[in-house]
Write a protein that holds these residues in place. Structure first.
Motif, short mmCIF file in Angstrom:
data_model
loop_
_atom_site.label_atom_id
_atom_site.label_comp_id
_atom_site.label_asym_id
_atom_site.label_seq_id
_atom_site.Cartn_x
_atom_site.Cartn_y
_atom_site.Cartn_z
N GLY A 46 38.38 39.15 39.63
CA GLY A 46 38.97 38.43 40.77
C GLY A 46 39.55 37.10 40.21
N ILE A 47 39.65 36.76 39.03
CA ILE A 47 40.48 35.32 38.65
C ILE A 47 41.84 35.43 39.23
CG2 ILE A 47 41.41 36.43 36.47
CD1 ILE A 47 40.67 33.69 35.22
N THR A 48 42.18 34.10 39.60
CA THR A 48 43.53 34.00 40.34
C THR A 48 44.34 33.39 39.47
OG1 THR A 48 42.45 31.84 41.31
CG2 THR A 48 42.57 33.87 42.60
N ASP A 49 45.55 32.99 39.77
CA ASP A 49 46.86 32.46 38.95
C ASP A 49 46.13 31.43 38.31
OD1 ASP A 49 48.06 34.52 40.14
OD2 ASP A 49 49.77 33.20 41.05
N GLY A 50 45.67 30.17 39.07
CA GLY A 50 45.62 28.84 38.38
C GLY A 50 44.67 28.93 37.24
N PRO A 51 43.22 29.65 37.42
CA PRO A 51 42.42 29.56 36.33
C PRO A 51 43.05 30.55 35.20
CG PRO A 51 41.19 29.76 38.32
CD PRO A 51 42.67 29.90 38.69
N TYR A 52 43.70 31.39 35.53
CA TYR A 52 44.16 32.54 34.50
C TYR A 52 45.35 31.77 33.69
CZ TYR A 52 46.67 36.45 32.43
OH TYR A 52 47.24 37.26 31.60
N LEU A 53 46.20 31.07 34.36
CA LEU A 53 47.14 30.33 33.51
C LEU A 53 46.71 29.22 32.75
CD1 LEU A 53 50.03 30.60 36.25
CD2 LEU A 53 49.92 31.93 34.10
N SER A 68 43.51 39.08 22.48
CA SER A 68 43.35 40.02 23.68
C SER A 68 42.82 39.10 24.84
CB SER A 68 42.65 41.26 23.23
OG SER A 68 42.64 42.08 24.51
N MET A 69 43.42 38.85 26.03
CA MET A 69 42.75 38.56 27.09
C MET A 69 42.94 39.32 28.32
SD MET A 69 44.25 34.55 28.52
CE MET A 69 44.38 34.47 30.30
N HIS A 70 41.76 39.70 28.68
CA HIS A 70 41.62 40.93 29.10
C HIS A 70 40.14 40.92 30.34
CE1 HIS A 70 39.12 41.16 25.67
NE2 HIS A 70 38.20 41.54 26.17
N GLY A 71 40.35 41.92 31.08
CA GLY A 71 39.20 41.92 32.25
C GLY A 71 37.88 42.20 31.32
N ALA A 72 36.82 41.42 31.55
CA ALA A 72 35.38 41.39 30.88
C ALA A 72 34.76 43.08 31.40
CB ALA A 72 34.67 40.41 31.29
N HIS A 73 34.96 43.33 32.55
CA HIS A 73 34.46 44.41 33.11
C HIS A 73 35.23 45.42 33.45
CE1 HIS A 73 32.15 40.97 34.60
NE2 HIS A 73 31.34 41.50 33.87
N ASN A 74 36.30 45.85 32.57
CA ASN A 74 36.96 46.81 32.66
C ASN A 74 37.18 47.59 31.36
OD1 ASN A 74 39.47 48.35 33.69
ND2 ASN A 74 40.26 46.55 34.69
N TYR A 75 37.85 48.80 31.46
CA TYR A 75 38.04 49.77 30.16
C TYR A 75 38.70 49.06 29.07
CZ TYR A 75 39.60 53.56 27.29
OH TYR A 75 39.74 54.55 26.17
N PRO A 76 38.28 49.19 27.91
CA PRO A 76 37.09 49.71 27.13
C PRO A 76 35.71 49.36 27.72
CG PRO A 76 38.05 48.76 25.32
CD PRO A 76 38.92 48.44 26.85
N PHE A 77 34.83 50.12 27.88
CA PHE A 77 33.56 49.34 28.36
C PHE A 77 32.61 48.95 27.07
CE2 PHE A 77 34.68 51.92 31.80
CZ PHE A 77 34.80 51.19 32.74
#
Length: 300
Positions: free
Chosen positions: A200-207, A177-186
């Protein structure tokens, strides 16, 4: 190619839940209009059998769903008011993911226009998820000895907490799972591999993070099938996502996943997951792009 769609989605919910669900009607319409698919690629699943559901979910929880016995608190945790139609919707989705899994094993690729109900645990639902369709499908294939090893690639912005908990002690299903650290589920469960992402991560670092993980995952797990949860709530337009991924970045994510799996000749069953951009066009366009990328790699 086989694509599960669900007429049970047409007006199944109260008006306040209508907007997130309308995409399930619009996705097949747009795919057909653009010539990405043909009518013969679409099918409507039957409801999953009780015995299959019980391979994953506890009898107590299933009987509450079946008999409309959820408490008010349990309904609040799920986010939907219980109804027979809502339960039917979930068991049809689950069977759809089973069906596309079987098709993928034979032909390489299958899509469920819905699915990705990854917040459902064995004994409870939450986060608008009642039954965990990926878990139901993977456990069915394992029970029928169709596969020995599955890999879940969950790229929805929310962690697949239910999936992680269901397979925590099952070495035959590897959860990523690759997901928002500060998002649901908490409260996060522990997947076999979690990559929490900063807001706020953008395309480059995400990819780059995804690319670094994919090849190692495939070589380590050596799956007989991959379940790809292709949520588009990573988009910068999403009102819940907190990330800054462009539509082009979301397309490149899908292309990267399908290309890696195709290189290794791994079948893939694709479920849609979330998408909550205020303009439904952004959601539908991004989901349809997932179909385009998969078909480009695997064909019909």
């Amino acid at each position: 190619m086989k694509i599960a769609f669900h007429e049970v989605y047409i007006h199944p919910l109260p008006p306040n839940h209508r907007f997130p669900m309308i995409k399930y009607e619009l996705i097949p319409e747009q795919l057909l209009r653009e010539g990405i698919i043909r009518e013969e690629h679409l099918f409507m699943p039957a409801p999953a059998e009780e015995a299959i559901i019980l391979l994953t979910h506890t009898r107590e929880y299933w009987e509450k769903l079946r008999d409309q016995g959820l408490t008010y608190r349990e309904q609040r945790q799920i986010g939907f008011e219980q109804s027979p139609r809502l339960t039917l919707r979930e068991i049809v989705i689950a069977q759809g993911t089973i069906d596309i899994s079987l098709h993928a094993l034979e032909h390489g690729l299958g899509f469920n226009v819905a699915g990705g109900t990854h917040h459902a645990f064995a004994g409870k639902g939450e986060g608008f998820c009642l039954l965990n369709d990926i878990a139901v499908a993977a456990n069915y294939l394992l029970d029928q000895r169709k596969i020995r090893q599955a890999l879940v690639i969950d790229l929805d912005v929310h962690q697949g907490n239910g999936t992680a908990a269901i397979f925590e002690n099952n070495p035959h299903v590897y959860t990523f799972s690759m997901h928002g650290a500060h998002n649901y589920p908490f409260h996060k469960e522990r997947s076999d591999l979690d990559i929490p992402l900063p807001d706020g991560i953008t395309d480059g670092p995400y990819l780059r993070l995804l690319e670094e993980s994919l090849e190692d995952l495939i070589n380590k797990v050596r799956p007989d099938i991959v379940y790809y949860l292709s949520g588009v709530d990573i988009l910068e337009t999403d009102k819940l996502g907190k990330l800054k991924i462009t539509a082009a970045g979301c397309r490149d994510r899908d292309a990267m996943v399908f290309s890696a799996l195709r290189r290794h000749s791994i079948p893939v069953a694709v479920v849609m997951g979330g998408g909550y951009s205020p303009r439904v066009k952004h959601v539908v366009d991004a989901h349809c792009q997932t179909f385009r990328e998969g078909i480009d790699q695997y064909g019909y």
